[in-house]
Design an enzyme around this catalytic site. Structure first.
Site, PDB file in Angstrom:
ATOM      1  N   LYS A   9       0.858  -1.199   0.000  1.00 56.20           N
ATOM      2  CA  LYS A   9       0.000   0.000   0.000  1.00 56.20           C
ATOM      3  C   LYS A   9       0.894   1.249   0.000  1.00 56.20           C
ATOM      4  O   LYS A   9       1.968   1.224  -0.597  1.00 56.20           O
ATOM      5  CB  LYS A   9      -0.986  -0.046   1.174  1.00 56.20           C
ATOM      6  N   HIS A  87      -8.749  -3.052  -5.948  1.00 56.76           N
ATOM      7  CA  HIS A  87      -8.675  -3.176  -4.483  1.00 56.76           C
ATOM      8  C   HIS A  87      -9.784  -2.316  -3.875  1.00 56.76           C
ATOM      9  O   HIS A  87     -10.106  -1.243  -4.389  1.00 56.76           O
ATOM     10  CB  HIS A  87      -7.297  -2.714  -3.987  1.00 56.76           C
ATOM     11  N   GLU A 155     -11.253 -10.509  -0.591  1.00 58.31           N
ATOM     12  CA  GLU A 155     -10.895  -9.708   0.580  1.00 58.31           C
ATOM     13  C   GLU A 155     -12.173  -9.101   1.164  1.00 58.31           C
ATOM     14  O   GLU A 155     -12.632  -8.050   0.680  1.00 58.31           O
ATOM     15  CB  GLU A 155      -9.952  -8.560   0.194  1.00 58.31           C
ATOM     16  N   GLY A 161      -7.522  -4.770   7.702  1.00 62.84           N
ATOM     17  CA  GLY A 161      -6.969  -3.883   8.719  1.00 62.84           C
ATOM     18  C   GLY A 161      -7.677  -3.926  10.063  1.00 62.84           C
ATOM     19  O   GLY A 161      -7.430  -3.090  10.927  1.00 62.84           O
ATOM     20  N   GLY A 218      -1.397  -7.476   3.730  1.00 62.02           N
ATOM     21  CA  GLY A 218      -1.256  -6.033   3.847  1.00 62.02           C
ATOM     22  C   GLY A 218      -0.272  -5.740   4.968  1.00 62.02           C
ATOM     23  O   GLY A 218       0.940  -5.941   4.825  1.00 62.02           O
TER      24      GLY A 218
HETATM   25  P1  13P Z   1      -4.415  -6.158   5.888  1.00 58.39           P
HETATM   26  O1  13P Z   1      -3.664  -7.451   5.838  1.00 58.39           O
HETATM   27  O2  13P Z   1      -3.603  -5.028   6.460  1.00 58.39           O
HETATM   28  O3  13P Z   1      -5.748  -6.339   6.515  1.00 58.39           O
HETATM   29  O4  13P Z   1      -4.685  -5.729   4.358  1.00 58.39           O
HETATM   30  C1  13P Z   1      -5.184  -6.651   3.479  1.00 58.39           C
HETATM   31  C2  13P Z   1      -5.202  -6.054   2.139  1.00 58.39           C
HETATM   32  O5  13P Z   1      -5.941  -5.121   1.864  1.00 58.39           O
HETATM   33  C3  13P Z   1      -4.275  -6.611   1.130  1.00 58.39           C
HETATM   34  O6  13P Z   1      -4.546  -6.130  -0.132  1.00 58.39           O
END
Ligand code: 13P
Length: 236
Positions: A9, A87, A155, A161, A218
């Protein structure tokens, strides 16, 4: 072999990424495929290593006057072989629409770059999950394309998150639904990976779910020790 894809990110300064890449030299994977998706700026630091390179986005047009965008050809010439598309952060915060998602997928497939199509429901959409996922798949997939090449990243938005992941049963049934939907509707056998709060602890549970073809990380991918532990568990 499972895919372990790191989505950085919008994280790391230049100094931090140099240290990260250096530490990465100590991370090995025997039988999994590691893919790193750093900020565009840092792609050159990841080139020519033991892992594959991905990007977090691509322009929806081939080339030309599009200030601030990065084209599929530019990515390809920088060694990128995977692109994350659609995403939820881009769909919801940056208003990426279905039309541009479809164009991005086509451009990737034409250029032999693997698109990673992200799909997932909001918390309030949990009871109509299949409808949401179906719409996201239908608006991205086009008949006549090399659809087997698309990797679907499931996802759930409420899991990103938050530290909360769906139950083993939930993940299994959702993955079964996605795989059979794309098989029956598009005659495609797509790999399906899981993303959303994957960490060095819950990976033990997730790794028991055979139908998962890999993970889209992430937060956990930002720390080398967490990443190393995840790879170790997936390696078995
Ligand atoms: P997190 O692992 O921080 O929850 O993020 C997942 C994500 O959006 C991967 O693209």
């Amino acid at each position: 072999m499972k895919l372990i894809i790191s989505n950085h990110k919008m994280n790391f300064t230049l100094e931090e990424i140099k240290i990260y890449v250096e530490q990465l030299e100590t991370v090995q994977s025997k039988n999994n495929l590691l893919v790193f998706c750093p900020s565009f700026l840092y792609l050159p630091y990841f080139k020519g290593k033991n892992y594959s390179l991905g990007s977090q986005n691509v322009a929806s047009q081939k080339m030309g006057a599009l200030t601030g965008e990065v084209s599929v050809e530019q990515l390809k010439s920088s060694g990128v072989s995977y692109v994350i598309i659609g995403h939820s952060e881009r769909r919801n915060l940056l208003k990426e629409d279905k039309d541009s998602i479809q164009k991005k997928i086509s451009l990737c497939l034409e250029n032999e770059i693997t698109p990673i199509l992200c799909i997932g429901e909001q918390l309030e959409e949990k009871n109509q999950k299949e409808k949401v996922l179906q719409e996201e798949i239908d608006s991205a997939f086009q008949e006549g394309q090399a659809l087997d090449e698309i990797i679907i990243a499931y996802e759930p938005i409420w899991s990103i998150g938050t530290g909360i992941i769906p139950s083993k049963e939930d993940i299994t049934s959702t993955f079964e639904w996605i795989k059979s939907y794309v098989k029956e509707t598009y005659h495609a056998n797509c790999k399906v990976i899981y993303g959303g709060s994957v960490n060095e602890e819950n990976i033990r549970l997730l790794n028991q779910i055979q139908i998962i073809d890999g993970y889209l990380l992430g937060g956990a991918s930002l720390e080398i020790e967490k990443l190393r532990e995840i790879i170790k568990v997936v390696e078995g």
